[in-house]
Motif scaffolding. Structure first.
Motif, PDB file in Angstrom:
ATOM      1  N   VAL A  53       0.843  -1.199   0.000  1.00  0.00           N
ATOM      2  CA  VAL A  53       0.000   0.000   0.000  1.00  0.00           C
ATOM      3  C   VAL A  53       0.876   1.245   0.000  1.00  0.00           C
ATOM      4  CG1 VAL A  53      -1.727   1.326   1.279  1.00  0.00           C
ATOM      5  CG2 VAL A  53      -1.920  -1.180   1.137  1.00  0.00           C
ATOM      6  N   LYS A  54       1.904   1.263   0.848  1.00  0.00           N
ATOM      7  CA  LYS A  54       2.803   2.424   0.919  1.00  0.00           C
ATOM      8  C   LYS A  54       3.563   2.604  -0.395  1.00  0.00           C
ATOM      9  CE  LYS A  54       6.359   4.794   3.508  1.00  0.00           C
ATOM     10  NZ  LYS A  54       6.443   5.742   2.445  1.00  0.00           N
ATOM     11  N   THR A  55       4.028   1.507  -0.955  1.00  0.00           N
ATOM     12  CA  THR A  55       4.750   1.591  -2.231  1.00  0.00           C
ATOM     13  C   THR A  55       3.854   2.168  -3.315  1.00  0.00           C
ATOM     14  OG1 THR A  55       6.160  -0.269  -1.624  1.00  0.00           O
ATOM     15  CG2 THR A  55       6.004   0.243  -3.969  1.00  0.00           C
ATOM     16  N   TYR A  56       2.610   1.708  -3.367  1.00  0.00           N
ATOM     17  CA  TYR A  56       1.679   2.253  -4.355  1.00  0.00           C
ATOM     18  C   TYR A  56       1.433   3.743  -4.104  1.00  0.00           C
ATOM     19  CZ  TYR A  56      -2.415   3.337  -7.055  1.00  0.00           C
ATOM     20  OH  TYR A  56      -3.278   3.957  -7.927  1.00  0.00           O
ATOM     21  N   ALA A  57       1.198   4.105  -2.848  1.00  0.00           N
ATOM     22  CA  ALA A  57       0.952   5.515  -2.522  1.00  0.00           C
ATOM     23  C   ALA A  57       2.145   6.377  -2.933  1.00  0.00           C
ATOM     24  CB  ALA A  57       0.657   5.670  -1.035  1.00  0.00           C
ATOM     25  N   ASP A  58       3.351   5.882  -2.708  1.00  0.00           N
ATOM     26  CA  ASP A  58       4.544   6.620  -3.145  1.00  0.00           C
ATOM     27  C   ASP A  58       4.576   6.753  -4.663  1.00  0.00           C
ATOM     28  OD1 ASP A  58       5.408   6.915  -0.533  1.00  0.00           O
ATOM     29  OD2 ASP A  58       6.872   5.280  -0.644  1.00  0.00           O
ATOM     30  N   CYS A  59       4.177   5.682  -5.347  1.00  0.00           N
ATOM     31  CA  CYS A  59       4.208   5.671  -6.812  1.00  0.00           C
ATOM     32  C   CYS A  59       3.287   6.738  -7.396  1.00  0.00           C
ATOM     33  CB  CYS A  59       3.815   4.288  -7.320  1.00  0.00           C
ATOM     34  SG  CYS A  59       3.870   4.100  -9.110  1.00  0.00           S
ATOM     35  N   VAL A  60       2.121   6.932  -6.788  1.00  0.00           N
ATOM     36  CA  VAL A  60       1.152   7.884  -7.343  1.00  0.00           C
ATOM     37  C   VAL A  60       1.054   9.181  -6.537  1.00  0.00           C
ATOM     38  CG1 VAL A  60      -0.193   6.104  -8.516  1.00  0.00           C
ATOM     39  CG2 VAL A  60      -0.819   6.794  -6.188  1.00  0.00           C
ATOM     40  N   SER A  61       1.992   9.400  -5.621  1.00  0.00           N
ATOM     41  CA  SER A  61       1.921  10.639  -4.845  1.00  0.00           C
ATOM     42  C   SER A  61       2.074  11.835  -5.792  1.00  0.00           C
ATOM     43  CB  SER A  61       3.014  10.668  -3.769  1.00  0.00           C
ATOM     44  OG  SER A  61       4.289  10.739  -4.357  1.00  0.00           O
ATOM     45  N   ALA A  62       1.365  12.876  -5.506  1.00  0.00           N
ATOM     46  CA  ALA A  62       1.365  14.095  -6.328  1.00  0.00           C
ATOM     47  C   ALA A  62       0.835  13.853  -7.737  1.00  0.00           C
ATOM     48  CB  ALA A  62       2.746  14.745  -6.361  1.00  0.00           C
ATOM     49  N   CYS A  63      -0.008  12.846  -7.884  1.00  0.00           N
ATOM     50  CA  CYS A  63      -0.588  12.503  -9.189  1.00  0.00           C
ATOM     51  C   CYS A  63      -1.287  13.711  -9.815  1.00  0.00           C
ATOM     52  CB  CYS A  63      -1.559  11.344  -9.017  1.00  0.00           C
ATOM     53  SG  CYS A  63      -2.501  10.937 -10.488  1.00  0.00           S
ATOM     54  N   SER A  64      -2.132  14.370  -9.068  1.00  0.00           N
ATOM     55  CA  SER A  64      -2.891  15.500  -9.625  1.00  0.00           C
ATOM     56  C   SER A  64      -1.966  16.606 -10.094  1.00  0.00           C
ATOM     57  CB  SER A  64      -3.879  16.033  -8.593  1.00  0.00           C
ATOM     58  OG  SER A  64      -4.841  15.061  -8.303  1.00  0.00           O
ATOM     59  N   VAL A  65      -0.920  16.861  -9.327  1.00  0.00           N
ATOM     60  CA  VAL A  65       0.043  17.899  -9.720  1.00  0.00           C
ATOM     61  C   VAL A  65       0.710  17.511 -11.025  1.00  0.00           C
ATOM     62  CG1 VAL A  65       2.256  18.974  -9.105  1.00  0.00           C
ATOM     63  CG2 VAL A  65       0.449  18.762  -7.394  1.00  0.00           C
ATOM     64  N   ARG A  66       1.163  16.262 -11.110  1.00  0.00           N
ATOM     65  CA  ARG A  66       1.843  15.833 -12.334  1.00  0.00           C
ATOM     66  C   ARG A  66       0.887  15.855 -13.528  1.00  0.00           C
ATOM     67  NH1 ARG A  66       4.515  12.652  -8.797  1.00  0.00           N
ATOM     68  NH2 ARG A  66       3.235  10.820  -9.151  1.00  0.00           N
ATOM     69  N   MET A  67      -0.332  15.361 -13.345  1.00  0.00           N
ATOM     70  CA  MET A  67      -1.275  15.343 -14.466  1.00  0.00           C
ATOM     71  C   MET A  67      -1.649  16.758 -14.904  1.00  0.00           C
ATOM     72  SD  MET A  67      -3.570  11.989 -13.502  1.00  0.00           S
ATOM     73  CE  MET A  67      -5.002  12.686 -14.207  1.00  0.00           C
ATOM     74  N   THR A  68      -1.789  17.673 -13.966  1.00  0.00           N
ATOM     75  CA  THR A  68      -2.129  19.053 -14.294  1.00  0.00           C
ATOM     76  C   THR A  68      -1.024  19.725 -15.100  1.00  0.00           C
ATOM     77  OG1 THR A  68      -3.497  19.218 -12.327  1.00  0.00           O
ATOM     78  CG2 THR A  68      -2.807  21.293 -13.300  1.00  0.00           C
ATOM     79  N   THR A  69       0.210  19.231 -14.924  1.00  0.00           N
ATOM     80  CA  THR A  69       1.338  19.809 -15.654  1.00  0.00           C
ATOM     81  C   THR A  69       1.732  18.963 -16.867  1.00  0.00           C
ATOM     82  OG1 THR A  69       2.898  18.750 -14.123  1.00  0.00           O
ATOM     83  CG2 THR A  69       2.258  21.030 -13.654  1.00  0.00           C
ATOM     84  N   GLY A  70       0.822  18.064 -17.288  1.00  0.00           N
ATOM     85  CA  GLY A  70       1.039  17.315 -18.510  1.00  0.00           C
ATOM     86  C   GLY A  70       1.914  16.085 -18.379  1.00  0.00           C
ATOM     87  N   ARG A  71       2.123  15.605 -17.160  1.00  0.00           N
ATOM     88  CA  ARG A  71       2.953  14.423 -16.949  1.00  0.00           C
ATOM     89  C   ARG A  71       2.086  13.214 -16.602  1.00  0.00           C
ATOM     90  NH1 ARG A  71       5.392  18.946 -15.876  1.00  0.00           N
ATOM     91  NH2 ARG A  71       7.624  19.222 -16.082  1.00  0.00           N
ATOM     92  N   LEU A  72       2.718  12.038 -16.599  1.00  0.00           N
ATOM     93  CA  LEU A  72       2.029  10.839 -16.153  1.00  0.00           C
ATOM     94  C   LEU A  72       1.794  10.907 -14.658  1.00  0.00           C
ATOM     95  CD1 LEU A  72       3.971   8.069 -18.115  1.00  0.00           C
ATOM     96  CD2 LEU A  72       1.667   8.927 -18.573  1.00  0.00           C
ATOM     97  N   CYS A  73       0.773  10.209 -14.209  1.00  0.00           N
ATOM     98  CA  CYS A  73       0.419  10.197 -12.791  1.00  0.00           C
ATOM     99  C   CYS A  73       1.507   9.580 -11.925  1.00  0.00           C
ATOM    100  CB  CYS A  73      -0.892   9.428 -12.614  1.00  0.00           C
ATOM    101  SG  CYS A  73      -1.418   9.227 -10.914  1.00  0.00           S
ATOM    102  N   SER A  74       2.072   8.462 -12.350  1.00  0.00           N
ATOM    103  CA  SER A  74       2.983   7.716 -11.483  1.00  0.00           C
ATOM    104  C   SER A  74       4.426   8.159 -11.609  1.00  0.00           C
ATOM    105  CB  SER A  74       2.886   6.228 -11.788  1.00  0.00           C
ATOM    106  OG  SER A  74       3.376   5.962 -13.081  1.00  0.00           O
ATOM    107  N   VAL A  75       5.178   7.833 -10.573  1.00  0.00           N
ATOM    108  CA  VAL A  75       6.615   8.080 -10.553  1.00  0.00           C
ATOM    109  C   VAL A  75       7.290   6.808 -11.065  1.00  0.00           C
ATOM    110  CG1 VAL A  75       8.609   8.521  -9.083  1.00  0.00           C
ATOM    111  CG2 VAL A  75       6.421   9.616  -8.587  1.00  0.00           C
ATOM    112  N   PRO A  76       8.115   6.907 -12.117  1.00  0.00           N
ATOM    113  CA  PRO A  76       8.807   5.703 -12.585  1.00  0.00           C
ATOM    114  C   PRO A  76       9.658   5.092 -11.472  1.00  0.00           C
ATOM    115  CG  PRO A  76       9.055   7.485 -14.159  1.00  0.00           C
ATOM    116  CD  PRO A  76       8.427   8.073 -12.916  1.00  0.00           C
TER     117      PRO A  76
END
Length: 143
Positions: A53-76
């Protein structure tokens, strides 16, 4: 443009139980790519841990910020972990996301759907009708 936002933790919970939505490297690790199983039915969900759960949350943290700036939701996966350069970059992304949001005509909150509809109607001088308040998506029935 108009948009509706939801609380980040709600996005994370929803995405976690929807086949690790937007976290491509975790989807690949747990075989949830391609022709995915119905949300929440993968064998992964019978044995996941708090660390998953924590790993997933880290992967998609700041998703909205990244998507709003034209990036993918997840952190590679290669970019996991925080260093000072990444932290400085993240503040630049937050600033860019805020600047983008300021150009929206309206930003609503998903959890406040009825209030959001009424506020949008008032702002746009659009009358609301009864069907505006009804759910548009059918929810899956689980046995």
């Amino acid at each position: 443009a108009v948009t509706l936002w939801r609380e980040p933790w709600q996005r994370a919970v929803s995405g976690f139980f929807h086949n690790l939505h937007s976290c491509r490297w975790m989807q690949a690790r747990y075989n949830m790519t391609g022709n995915r199983p119905r949300a929440g039915t993968s064998p992964f969900y019978k044995s996941f841990t708090g660390d998953d759960v924590k790993t997933y949350a880290d992967c998609v943290s700041a998703c909205s910020v990244r998507m709003t700036t034209g990036r993918l939701c997840s952190v590679p996966m290669r970019n996991r972990g925080v260093d000072q350069a990444a932290l400085a970059s993240s503040w630049r992304l937050v600033k860019a996301a805020n600047e983008t949001l300021r150009r929206f005509a309206f930003v609503g909150i998903t959890d406040e759907y009825e209030r959001t509809l009424k506020a949008f109607a008032a702002m746009s001088k659009t009358p609301l009708i009864e069907s505006d308040f009804k759910a548009r998506r059918r929810r899956a029935v689980r046995n």
